[in-house]
Design a protein around this motif. Structure first.
Motif, short mmCIF file in Angstrom:
data_model
loop_
_atom_site.label_atom_id
_atom_site.label_comp_id
_atom_site.label_asym_id
_atom_site.label_seq_id
_atom_site.Cartn_x
_atom_site.Cartn_y
_atom_site.Cartn_z
N GLU A 42 -24.74 31.29 30.72
CA GLU A 42 -24.83 30.12 31.58
C GLU A 42 -25.99 29.19 31.23
O GLU A 42 -25.82 27.97 31.14
CB GLU A 42 -24.96 30.56 33.04
CG GLU A 42 -23.73 31.24 33.57
CD GLU A 42 -23.91 31.73 34.98
OE1 GLU A 42 -25.05 31.79 35.47
OE2 GLU A 42 -22.89 32.05 35.60
N VAL A 43 -27.16 29.74 31.04
CA VAL A 43 -28.33 28.90 30.74
C VAL A 43 -28.17 28.24 29.37
O VAL A 43 -28.57 27.10 29.18
CB VAL A 43 -29.63 29.74 30.83
CG1 VAL A 43 -30.84 28.92 30.45
CG2 VAL A 43 -29.79 30.30 32.24
N SER A 44 -27.55 28.93 28.43
CA SER A 44 -27.32 28.35 27.11
C SER A 44 -26.36 27.17 27.16
O SER A 44 -26.47 26.25 26.35
CB SER A 44 -26.77 29.42 26.16
OG SER A 44 -27.75 30.39 25.92
N CYS A 45 -25.43 27.19 28.09
CA CYS A 45 -24.50 26.06 28.24
C CYS A 45 -25.24 24.80 28.71
O CYS A 45 -24.86 23.69 28.33
CB CYS A 45 -23.39 26.40 29.22
SG CYS A 45 -22.23 27.62 28.61
N VAL A 46 -26.28 24.96 29.50
CA VAL A 46 -27.01 23.82 30.04
C VAL A 46 -28.14 23.39 29.11
O VAL A 46 -28.32 22.20 28.85
CB VAL A 46 -27.57 24.16 31.44
CG1 VAL A 46 -28.42 23.02 31.97
CG2 VAL A 46 -26.44 24.48 32.40
N TYR A 47 -28.91 24.34 28.59
CA TYR A 47 -30.11 24.03 27.83
C TYR A 47 -29.99 24.29 26.33
O TYR A 47 -30.91 23.99 25.59
CB TYR A 47 -31.29 24.86 28.35
CG TYR A 47 -31.74 24.50 29.74
CD1 TYR A 47 -32.50 23.36 29.96
CD2 TYR A 47 -31.41 25.29 30.82
CE1 TYR A 47 -32.93 23.03 31.23
CE2 TYR A 47 -31.83 24.97 32.09
CZ TYR A 47 -32.59 23.84 32.30
OH TYR A 47 -33.01 23.51 33.55
N GLY A 48 -28.92 24.88 25.87
CA GLY A 48 -28.80 25.23 24.46
C GLY A 48 -29.22 26.67 24.22
O GLY A 48 -29.78 27.32 25.09
N LEU A 49 -28.96 27.15 23.02
CA LEU A 49 -29.27 28.53 22.69
C LEU A 49 -30.78 28.77 22.69
O LEU A 49 -31.55 27.89 22.32
CB LEU A 49 -28.70 28.90 21.33
CG LEU A 49 -27.17 29.02 21.28
CD1 LEU A 49 -26.71 29.21 19.85
CD2 LEU A 49 -26.71 30.17 22.14
N PRO A 50 -31.19 29.97 23.09
CA PRO A 50 -32.62 30.28 23.10
C PRO A 50 -33.18 30.44 21.70
O PRO A 50 -32.46 30.77 20.76
CB PRO A 50 -32.69 31.60 23.87
CG PRO A 50 -31.34 32.20 23.75
CD PRO A 50 -30.38 31.07 23.61
N ASP A 51 -34.49 30.19 21.58
CA ASP A 51 -35.17 30.40 20.30
C ASP A 51 -35.40 31.90 20.10
O ASP A 51 -35.20 32.71 21.00
CB ASP A 51 -36.52 29.67 20.29
CG ASP A 51 -36.35 28.16 20.28
OD1 ASP A 51 -35.29 27.69 19.84
OD2 ASP A 51 -37.28 27.47 20.72
N ARG A 52 -35.86 32.25 18.92
CA ARG A 52 -36.14 33.64 18.60
C ARG A 52 -37.20 34.20 19.55
O ARG A 52 -38.23 33.60 19.79
CB ARG A 52 -36.63 33.74 17.17
CG ARG A 52 -36.98 35.12 16.76
CD ARG A 52 -37.36 35.19 15.33
NE ARG A 52 -36.67 36.35 14.82
CZ ARG A 52 -36.25 36.51 13.60
NH1 ARG A 52 -36.43 35.57 12.74
NH2 ARG A 52 -35.65 37.61 13.24
N GLY A 53 -36.92 35.36 20.12
CA GLY A 53 -37.85 36.01 21.03
C GLY A 53 -37.70 35.63 22.50
O GLY A 53 -38.40 36.18 23.34
N GLU A 54 -36.83 34.70 22.80
CA GLU A 54 -36.62 34.27 24.19
C GLU A 54 -35.42 35.04 24.77
O GLU A 54 -34.35 34.50 24.95
CB GLU A 54 -36.38 32.77 24.26
CG GLU A 54 -37.58 31.96 23.85
CD GLU A 54 -37.33 30.47 23.88
OE1 GLU A 54 -38.30 29.72 24.02
OE2 GLU A 54 -36.16 30.04 23.74
N TRP A 55 -35.63 36.30 25.06
CA TRP A 55 -34.54 37.16 25.53
C TRP A 55 -34.17 36.88 26.98
O TRP A 55 -33.02 36.97 27.35
CB TRP A 55 -34.93 38.63 25.39
CG TRP A 55 -35.05 39.05 23.97
CD1 TRP A 55 -36.20 39.10 23.23
CD2 TRP A 55 -33.99 39.42 23.10
NE1 TRP A 55 -35.92 39.50 21.96
CE2 TRP A 55 -34.56 39.71 21.85
CE3 TRP A 55 -32.62 39.55 23.26
CZ2 TRP A 55 -33.80 40.12 20.77
CZ3 TRP A 55 -31.88 39.97 22.18
CH2 TRP A 55 -32.46 40.24 20.96
N THR A 56 -35.16 36.59 27.80
CA THR A 56 -34.90 36.40 29.23
C THR A 56 -35.12 34.94 29.61
O THR A 56 -35.75 34.17 28.87
CB THR A 56 -35.83 37.28 30.08
OG1 THR A 56 -37.18 36.91 29.82
CG2 THR A 56 -35.63 38.75 29.77
#
Length: 91
Positions: A42-56
């Protein structure tokens, strides 16, 4: 929907983490797994994929609060919400 459930369960999980009542450890782990799933869906749909190390989600909040508009305001509010229950968690 997963993100909302994570926000609701977060204060409960933190409370049990502080007291570390082992009979509630599954609630704590369940909330953590939901946090990771929500971060990559869900958060990736709004803000884009997380960077490396951003698991939570909480690992991404400081960066996301700098985004303009309503999305940045929502991330800034989330920082206040998380730090209210666990001071200093998001710096």
């Amino acid at each position: 929907m997963i993100t909302l459930l994570t926000l609701i369960l977060y204060p409960v999980a933190i409370q049990y983490e502080k007291e570390w009542k082992w009979k509630y450890k599954y609630l704590y782990y369940f909330t953590g797994v939901l946090d990771i799933i929500a971060n990559y869906t869900e958060v990736s749909c709004v803000y884009g994929l997380p960077d490396r190390g951003e698991w939570t989600i909480s690992r991404r909040l400081r960066k996301l609060s700098k985004v303009g508009g309503i999305r940045g305001k929502l991330a800034a509010w989330s920082i206040l919400y998380v730090n209210y229950f666990q001071p200093g968690h998001v710096e």
